[in-house]
Motif scaffolding. Structure first.
Motif, PDB file in Angstrom:
ATOM      1  N   GLU A 160       0.810  -1.213   0.000  1.00 18.45           N
ATOM      2  CA  GLU A 160       0.000   0.000   0.000  1.00 18.45           C
ATOM      3  C   GLU A 160       0.849   1.272   0.000  1.00 18.45           C
ATOM      4  O   GLU A 160       0.562   2.224  -0.732  1.00 18.45           O
ATOM      5  CB  GLU A 160      -0.909  -0.003   1.232  1.00 18.45           C
ATOM      6  CG  GLU A 160      -1.684   1.279   1.470  1.00 18.45           C
ATOM      7  CD  GLU A 160      -2.234   1.387   2.884  1.00 18.45           C
ATOM      8  OE1 GLU A 160      -2.753   2.467   3.211  1.00 18.45           O
ATOM      9  OE2 GLU A 160      -2.136   0.418   3.649  1.00 18.45           O
ATOM     10  N   LYS A 161       1.895   1.281   0.817  1.00 19.65           N
ATOM     11  CA  LYS A 161       2.608   2.534   1.068  1.00 19.65           C
ATOM     12  C   LYS A 161       4.004   2.629   0.453  1.00 19.65           C
ATOM     13  O   LYS A 161       4.530   3.735   0.322  1.00 19.65           O
ATOM     14  CB  LYS A 161       2.729   2.749   2.591  1.00 19.65           C
ATOM     15  CG  LYS A 161       1.417   3.015   3.290  1.00 19.65           C
ATOM     16  CD  LYS A 161       1.625   3.370   4.741  1.00 19.65           C
ATOM     17  CE  LYS A 161       2.339   4.697   4.910  1.00 19.65           C
ATOM     18  NZ  LYS A 161       2.479   5.094   6.329  1.00 19.65           N
ATOM     19  N   ALA A 162       4.609   1.485   0.113  1.00 18.25           N
ATOM     20  CA  ALA A 162       6.009   1.538  -0.335  1.00 18.25           C
ATOM     21  C   ALA A 162       6.267   0.555  -1.479  1.00 18.25           C
ATOM     22  O   ALA A 162       6.925  -0.470  -1.286  1.00 18.25           O
ATOM     23  CB  ALA A 162       6.942   1.256   0.836  1.00 18.25           C
ATOM     24  N   PRO A 163       5.761   0.844  -2.674  1.00 18.79           N
ATOM     25  CA  PRO A 163       6.003  -0.050  -3.806  1.00 18.79           C
ATOM     26  C   PRO A 163       7.478  -0.159  -4.176  1.00 18.79           C
ATOM     27  O   PRO A 163       7.869  -1.083  -4.905  1.00 18.79           O
ATOM     28  CB  PRO A 163       5.201   0.605  -4.947  1.00 18.79           C
ATOM     29  CG  PRO A 163       5.016   2.029  -4.532  1.00 18.79           C
ATOM     30  CD  PRO A 163       4.924   2.003  -3.048  1.00 18.79           C
ATOM     31  N   GLY A 164       8.301   0.742  -3.640  1.00 22.63           N
ATOM     32  CA  GLY A 164       9.733   0.679  -3.901  1.00 22.63           C
ATOM     33  C   GLY A 164      10.463  -0.361  -3.069  1.00 22.63           C
ATOM     34  O   GLY A 164      11.658  -0.593  -3.262  1.00 22.63           O
ATOM     35  N   ILE A 165       9.749  -1.002  -2.142  1.00 27.08           N
ATOM     36  CA  ILE A 165      10.349  -2.060  -1.322  1.00 27.08           C
ATOM     37  C   ILE A 165      10.024  -3.418  -1.944  1.00 27.08           C
ATOM     38  O   ILE A 165       8.864  -3.705  -2.264  1.00 27.08           O
ATOM     39  CB  ILE A 165       9.845  -2.000   0.127  1.00 27.08           C
ATOM     40  CG1 ILE A 165      10.431  -0.776   0.835  1.00 27.08           C
ATOM     41  CG2 ILE A 165      10.208  -3.274   0.893  1.00 27.08           C
ATOM     42  CD1 ILE A 165       9.959  -0.611   2.270  1.00 27.08           C
ATOM     43  N   THR A 166      11.031  -4.253  -2.090  1.00 26.37           N
ATOM     44  CA  THR A 166      10.858  -5.624  -2.572  1.00 26.37           C
ATOM     45  C   THR A 166      11.104  -6.591  -1.421  1.00 26.37           C
ATOM     46  O   THR A 166      12.144  -6.502  -0.745  1.00 26.37           O
ATOM     47  CB  THR A 166      11.846  -5.938  -3.713  1.00 26.37           C
ATOM     48  OG1 THR A 166      11.625  -5.030  -4.791  1.00 26.37           O
ATOM     49  CG2 THR A 166      11.670  -7.370  -4.196  1.00 26.37           C
TER      50      THR A 166
END
Length: 355
Positions: free
Chosen positions: A222-228
């Motif tokens: 939801e908040k951090a699509p840059g985290i994998t």
């Protein structure tokens, strides 16, 4: 827990609920609890809008807790500070209330033994059962025997997959999905919303692992699509296993930025692995759940970024709930407690409240 503390806790919960409703249009986690000086505080007033159960509904009869046989079934070896504090809280509160015949068993992390333990408690005449379940499924033999004798069951810290009021009375514990979301918020903060994150999963087969995982993943999405999320493996809620898994993680993912450990013991195992690999405090951000003294000290020492509390001091609330039920009051199907956060702003000053 004194009436004054309970009243203050309920008043605080109402204020927090009102504030959350005022900002309902903004997706956010539940507010973190303020300092509770180690005591459990109910997050929402008991007997809210959900299902409830009364002694009359359950078909049971009242009895005197002080003279009755009460059984407490602990699930795991007491090498874990959470389990030590949990059992101590049950014993201390029973002693404070004058409950003379408390029987305590420990399944030593073996589910078949826990089932046998509880069946023996029933055979020994237990009138009330407080159970810290190892697994969420597989309780049918115990539930059938307890129902036949109208023995109320309170589960603490983990849920069982059964029917409240019919199979058991209520569950007392944290909102584990919310814990996962709050841990994700702290991880997003720690890594700046981007990078590779690993999850040290708890033991399989219980709702705590499932909900802490889902809450974390949903919040990151939801908040951090840059985290994998590039690595997931169970550490079984154990320090040694957490260390072993982290050692594997460092080899397979040397560029990992953060580790979400679903309990403090695994987080502390991860710290040992990172030290062995020559890492410095803060090189890899660690967020965990529990609130043990060693983990809070780990924040002060720079190895952990944040810890979401999961308060194990169930004794006062468990016996208070049981007494209310025996007095004819309606008991909600779940009693959710409010947990605080530990971070660099409060770790040193809060060590005395950790367990």
């Amino acid at each position: 827990m004194t009436p004054q503390i309970r009243t203050a806790g309920l008043a605080l919960a109402v204020l927090l609920t009102t504030a959350a409703c005022a900002k309902a249009e903004e997706p956010q986690s539940a507010p973190a609890a303020a300092s509770t000086a180690g005591q459990q505080v109910v997050q929402t007033p008991a007997g809210g809008t959900g299902p409830t159960c009364t002694l009359q509904q359950s078909g049971g009869t009242t009895f005197d807790l002080k003279s009755a046989t009460v059984g407490f079934s602990q699930s795991e070896k007491e090498a874990n500070p959470f389990r030590i504090a949990e059992t101590k809280s049950i014993k201390d509160e029973a002693a404070r209330l004058g409950i003379a015949n408390l029987k305590v068993t420990n399944a030593q992390s073996q589910f078949s033994k826990q089932i046998t333990d509880v069946q023996q408690l029933i055979a020994q005449g237990a009138r009330l059962l407080i159970i810290a379940p190892l697994n969420s499924d597989g309780w049918e033999p115990v539930l059938q025997q307890a129902a036949a004798k109208k023995i109320p069951i309170i589960t603490v810290d983990r849920k069982i997959n059964a029917r409240p009021c019919a199979d058991y009375l209520t569950f007392i514990g944290s909102d584990f999905y919310e814990q996962g979301k709050r841990a994700a918020d702290r991880m997003i903060e720690a890594v700046g919303g981007k990078g590779k994150v690993a999850i040290l999963l708890g033991a399989p087969g219980n709702n705590v692992t499932t909900e802490r995982t889902n809450g974390f993943k949903d919040r990151v999405k939801e908040k951090a699509p840059g985290i994998t999320i590039s690595f997931e493996q169970t550490g079984e809620f154990a320090r040694e296993k957490g260390q072993q898994v982290t050692e594997q993680l460092i080899q397979s993912n040397p560029d990992i930025n953060g580790i979400y450990a679903e309990n403090d013991e695994m987080a502390l195992g991860a710290v040992t692995a990172l030290k062995g690999a020559g890492k410095e405090p803060g090189d890899i951000k660690i967020v965990s759940v529990d609130g043990t003294r060693s983990a809070v000290q780990g924040i002060a020492d720079g190895w952990l970024h944040a810890v979401i509390e999961s308060n194990p001091r169930f004794g006062p609330l468990a016996f208070e709930t049981a007494q209310k039920f025996l007095d004819g009051q309606a008991i909600p199907d779940k009693v959710i407690i409010s947990d605080r956060d530990y971070d660099t702003s409060n770790a040193k000053d809060s060590l005395g409240e950790a367990y």
